[in-house]
Enzyme design. Structure first.
Site, PDB file in Angstrom:
ATOM      1  CE  LYS A 236       6.558   1.485  -1.447  1.00 10.85           C
ATOM      2  NZ  LYS A 236       5.372   1.234  -2.256  1.00 10.85           N
TER       3      LYS A 236
ATOM      4  CD  GLU B 259       2.711  -4.378   0.899  1.00 12.51           C
ATOM      5  OE1 GLU B 259       1.672  -4.119   0.277  1.00 12.51           O
ATOM      6  OE2 GLU B 259       3.516  -3.506   1.286  1.00 12.51           O
TER       7      GLU B 259
END
Length: 314
Positions: free
Chosen positions: A164, A171
């Site tokens: 993550k 991102e």
């Protein structure tokens, strides 16, 4: 399946609701009594049948550490504790080792999906012992999006949050690229429909993505983004990703630049750029912008007291 959910904020509350819609028995605890099913963590554990599963969705760092420590004193051999927040993967290993001495399992889950997860499902990146992961699979199946993808048992404890972390680093880079492209389009009069351009890219292009959909949505709501201030915080995972790159000697230029861009967004007047401006003025006589109320100072400015440039090409 029965599960306890600790932390019923935007993410935790929606995840609990999605699980309830799927038929699971969710007992929720939150410091806000208006949304909590129980008065404290002790009552939460009492309401659950052994072997218990408790999912923690509180802010990373000290709040998570304190919650894990309190639950460790309440849970029993055979129970499993899940950290679904944005914790650092090294914290996961410490928690797992501490809980293992009591026979309590630990699973870390990186969760992506934001406010849309309630309806669309959450992408889950899981780390932990296969036995503990299998115990939780009914919950994972209900939380993930429909279809084959959206879930991975990434590896041992820590692997879920590490995956993550890297996801969020990527991102950062993608968001920065869209932001820079938007600024360049807005800076000229060549493209007159910037919002329409982004919207057109949503079909048939190699950069189509959910983030692009959100760019188009944002520009539809506020075409010139005049209602927003150019300030961007960072959740910490961008920093952790850059640090992990350093630790493993992996170059991350795009992600690092995106992180630094967020730092720059918080400076109304960059101290470093003041020095750059001063040096350009010193060696090249380049004009500099003075503090409001003072006159511009440069090689051609009236009264400029600047030594002749040593290198005219500087």
């Amino acid at each position: 399946m029965q599960i306890g959910m600790v932390g019923l904020g935007k993410m935790g509350g929606n995840m609990a609701e999605r699980l309830r819609r799927a038929g699971h028995d969710v007992v929720g605890y939150d410091r806000d009594p208006k949304v909590s099913d129980v008065g404290d963590l002790a009552e939460l554990v009492e309401r659950l049948q052994a072997p218990r599963a408790v999912w923690v969705m509180v802010p990373s760092g000290d709040p998570t550490r304190a919650t894990v420590k309190e639950l460790a004193a309440l849970l029993s051999d055979g129970d499993v504790l899940v950290d679904g927040g944005n914790s650092h993967y090294l914290d996961d290993r410490k928690h797992s080792e501490a809980l293992a001495g009591q026979g309590i399992g630990f699973v870390d889950v990186g969760v992506s999906g934001g406010v849309w997860g309630l309806e669309n499902g959450y992408a889950l990146m899981v780390g932990g012992d296969p036995r503990h992961v299998e115990m939780l699979m009914p919950v994972f199946r209900s939380l993930k999006p429909e279809g084959e993808d959206g879930f991975v048992h990434a590896g041992e404890v820590g692997a879920g949050h590490f995956a993550k972390m890297v996801h969020n680093g990527i991102e950062y880079g993608m968001m920065q690229s869209f932001a820079e492209g938007w600024e360049l389009l807005e800076a000229t009069d060549i493209v007159t429909d910037v919002a329409g351009t982004f919207k057109s890219w949503r079909s048939g292009t190699v950069i189509r993505s959910w983030l692009l959909d959100l760019v188009a949505r944002a520009l539809q709501e506020d075409p010139d983004l005049s209602e927003l201030k150019g300030y961007a915080a960072d959740s910490g995972e961008g920093r952790w990703t850059v640090q992990a790159g350093i630790d493993h000697a992996v170059p991350l230029p795009a992600i690092t630049a995106a992180l630094y861009a967020r730092f720059a967004s918080r400076q109304e007047d960059s101290p470093a750029m003041k020095m750059v401006a001063a040096l350009r003025n010193q060696f090249g006589g380049h004009a500099v912008s003075a503090v409001q109320g003072q006159r511009e100072k440069g090689a051609d400015a009236p009264g400029a007291d600047v030594a002749p440039p040593v290198d005219p090409q500087g």
